[in-house]
Motif scaffolding. Structure first.
Motif, PDB file in Angstrom:
ATOM      1  N   ALA A 116       0.852  -1.193   0.000  1.00 42.42           N
ATOM      2  CA  ALA A 116       0.000   0.000   0.000  1.00 42.42           C
ATOM      3  C   ALA A 116       0.882   1.235   0.000  1.00 42.42           C
ATOM      4  O   ALA A 116       1.973   1.236   0.594  1.00 42.42           O
ATOM      5  CB  ALA A 116      -0.937   0.012   1.198  1.00 42.42           C
ATOM      6  N   LEU A 117       0.406   2.274  -0.667  1.00 46.16           N
ATOM      7  CA  LEU A 117       1.085   3.568  -0.695  1.00 46.16           C
ATOM      8  C   LEU A 117       0.082   4.609  -0.224  1.00 46.16           C
ATOM      9  O   LEU A 117      -0.961   4.801  -0.861  1.00 46.16           O
ATOM     10  CB  LEU A 117       1.569   3.876  -2.112  1.00 46.16           C
ATOM     11  N   VAL A 118       0.398   5.267   0.873  1.00 40.12           N
ATOM     12  CA  VAL A 118      -0.484   6.285   1.447  1.00 40.12           C
ATOM     13  C   VAL A 118       0.154   7.645   1.207  1.00 40.12           C
ATOM     14  O   VAL A 118       1.301   7.887   1.614  1.00 40.12           O
ATOM     15  CB  VAL A 118      -0.709   6.051   2.953  1.00 40.12           C
ATOM     16  N   LEU A 119      -0.576   8.535   0.560  1.00 43.37           N
ATOM     17  CA  LEU A 119      -0.036   9.854   0.235  1.00 43.37           C
ATOM     18  C   LEU A 119      -0.407  10.845   1.335  1.00 43.37           C
ATOM     19  O   LEU A 119      -1.579  11.125   1.560  1.00 43.37           O
ATOM     20  CB  LEU A 119      -0.554  10.319  -1.123  1.00 43.37           C
ATOM     21  N   LEU A 170       0.328  13.345  -7.946  1.00 44.14           N
ATOM     22  CA  LEU A 170       0.149  11.991  -7.418  1.00 44.14           C
ATOM     23  C   LEU A 170       1.047  10.990  -8.142  1.00 44.14           C
ATOM     24  O   LEU A 170       1.607  10.080  -7.517  1.00 44.14           O
ATOM     25  CB  LEU A 170      -1.309  11.565  -7.536  1.00 44.14           C
ATOM     26  N   ALA A 171       1.171  11.139  -9.447  1.00 43.52           N
ATOM     27  CA  ALA A 171       2.041  10.229 -10.193  1.00 43.52           C
ATOM     28  C   ALA A 171       3.500  10.415  -9.792  1.00 43.52           C
ATOM     29  O   ALA A 171       4.282   9.457  -9.765  1.00 43.52           O
ATOM     30  CB  ALA A 171       1.860  10.426 -11.697  1.00 43.52           C
ATOM     31  N   HIS A 172       3.874  11.641  -9.471  1.00 46.40           N
ATOM     32  CA  HIS A 172       5.236  11.891  -8.985  1.00 46.40           C
ATOM     33  C   HIS A 172       5.461  11.184  -7.649  1.00 46.40           C
ATOM     34  O   HIS A 172       6.548  10.643  -7.392  1.00 46.40           O
ATOM     35  CB  HIS A 172       5.465  13.394  -8.843  1.00 46.40           C
ATOM     36  N   THR A 207      -4.180  10.709 -13.282  1.00 50.66           N
ATOM     37  CA  THR A 207      -5.215  10.489 -14.300  1.00 50.66           C
ATOM     38  C   THR A 207      -4.596  10.383 -15.694  1.00 50.66           C
ATOM     39  O   THR A 207      -5.052   9.600 -16.529  1.00 50.66           O
ATOM     40  CB  THR A 207      -6.262  11.624 -14.280  1.00 50.66           C
ATOM     41  N   HIS A 208      -3.544  11.160 -15.954  1.00 50.76           N
ATOM     42  CA  HIS A 208      -2.869  11.073 -17.253  1.00 50.76           C
ATOM     43  C   HIS A 208      -2.181   9.720 -17.418  1.00 50.76           C
ATOM     44  O   HIS A 208      -2.179   9.138 -18.520  1.00 50.76           O
ATOM     45  CB  HIS A 208      -1.837  12.197 -17.389  1.00 50.76           C
ATOM     46  N   ALA A 209      -1.601   9.221 -16.322  1.00 51.82           N
ATOM     47  CA  ALA A 209      -0.931   7.920 -16.392  1.00 51.82           C
ATOM     48  C   ALA A 209      -1.945   6.803 -16.647  1.00 51.82           C
ATOM     49  O   ALA A 209      -1.689   5.879 -17.439  1.00 51.82           O
ATOM     50  CB  ALA A 209      -0.158   7.668 -15.106  1.00 51.82           C
ATOM     51  N   ILE A 210      -3.092   6.889 -15.998  1.00 57.66           N
ATOM     52  CA  ILE A 210      -4.127   5.870 -16.216  1.00 57.66           C
ATOM     53  C   ILE A 210      -4.670   5.974 -17.638  1.00 57.66           C
ATOM     54  O   ILE A 210      -4.921   4.967 -18.304  1.00 57.66           O
ATOM     55  CB  ILE A 210      -5.253   6.014 -15.170  1.00 57.66           C
TER      56      ILE A 210
END
Length: 356
Positions: free
Chosen positions: A3-6, A85-87, A196-199
């Protein structure tokens, strides 16, 4: 699965409360929002958790520690700048490796948890799976367009003309394919690498991107109104019984569902639940109305408070009507004379004198 929690955001919409603390640690029902996310991850049978931290890293480390009291093994990952978020995924790649992972925005509250969507992802293992919910104003969110089988056809961030009313919630599940997608995208107009761009890159590359539509309670607690709404929801749904572990004198009256923590004192007061009163708090000659959380070591005297959150160590004295307010840590609110209802959003270590 990991899991990754931001939790690197600065909480600009919650200022001044977040000037001196992490927005993910602002409590609802006397528990930090971040803790609900960690509990949800543990309930989904994920134990290896990376927390992405920024300027409030020390506060988050102190609150969460190694994660063992949640049944988790926590690793901290520094995101030096808030570049999207992607970063955040990109700077976490050493921790994530090639493992599948669940990404959870640490200031989001998902009432139904994430165990169901994690189980669905484990069974199907698409390249990506996103949690969606219908909203009244999709222009404020990332918006998904679905085909007849529920697969994601397109994603658009805050569209002027939305293709659906399905907003992307703060929960995502990915295989390692997302790392390739992030390497292929460019920063958006606001200078961020958008998830969203990555998805969308995965979709255009022919990868399987699926969705789960949630009808349960969800809020992004990035502003005061939503924070108070989550506080109301949690108090309504989890303060089940009347629990009095502190001292309540014979001249006080408690109605509804009220939790008085050990070490708290209630004297000559009326408490109308659902309400939580934290350890060491003192309430004297006051009315605490429904949907209010009084944190530890607060002092409420001669005052009337409802539908509010009062953070630890604060004092409210002789204020006749406070409603829909968020009062920061170690804050003093003192009324010079009785007056009308006050609505307050106060930062930590503040002193306010109210006059009518």
């Amino acid at each position: 699965m990991k899991a990754l929690v931001l939790a690197a955001g600065t909480g600009s919409r919650l200022r001044p409360v977040t000037h001196t603390g992490a927005k993910q640690l602002v409590p609802v029902a006397n528990k930090p929002v971040l803790f609900y996310a960690l509990e949800a991850i543990a309930a989904a049978r994920v134990t290896d958790v990376g927390i992405v931290v920024g300027p409030s890293a020390d506060d988050i480390r102190e609150a969460v520690d190694d994660g063992s009291h949640f049944g988790l093994d926590v690793t901290y990952i520094r995101q030096e700048e808030p570049l999207g978020l992607a970063h955040a995924v990109q700077v976490s790649q050493d921790f994530l490796g090639d493992d599948d992972f669940l990404m959870y925005l640490g200031d989001n509250f998902v009432g139904e948890g994430v165990a169901h969507v994690a189980a669905e992802f484990r069974r199907q293992r698409p390249a990506a799976q996103i949690l969606l919910t219908a909203v009244a104003d999709p222009t404020a969110f990332g918006v998904a367009e679905l085909d007849a089988e529920g697969r994601v056809v397109s994603l658009e961030e805050k569209p002027r003309v939305p293709k659906s009313d399905l907003a992307v919630m703060g929960v995502y599940l990915f295989t390692s394919a997302i790392h390739e997608a992030i390497r292929e995208i460019k920063p958006s107009a606001r200078g961020e690498l958008e998830i969203t761009h990555a998805i969308q890159w995965l979709i255009e590359d022919g990868r399987d991107v699926r969705s789960t539509i949630s009808t349960g309670y969800w809020r992004d607690t990035g502003n005061v109104a939503d924070m108070l709404d989550v506080n109301r929801h949690v108090l309504d749904s989890t303060v089940v019984d009347h629990r009095v572990a502190g001292d309540v004198d014979a001249d006080s009256r408690l109605t509804g569902r009220v939790h008085v923590a050990p070490g708290a004192r209630v004297v000559r007061s009326r408490i109308e639940g659902p309400v939580v009163i934290g350890p060491g708090a003192v309430v004297v000659g006051s009315r605490i109305g429904p949907h209010t959380s009084i944190a530890e070591d607060c002092e409420i005297t001669g005052s009337d408070i409802e539908s509010s959150i009062v953070l630890c160590g604060s004092t409210v004295r002789d204020v006749p009507a406070i409603a829909a307010s968020l009062i920061g840590r170690h804050t003093s609110v003192v009324s010079a004379r009785p007056g009308e209802t006050h609505q307050l959003v106060l930062g930590d270590h503040t002193r306010v004198t109210l006059a009518s």
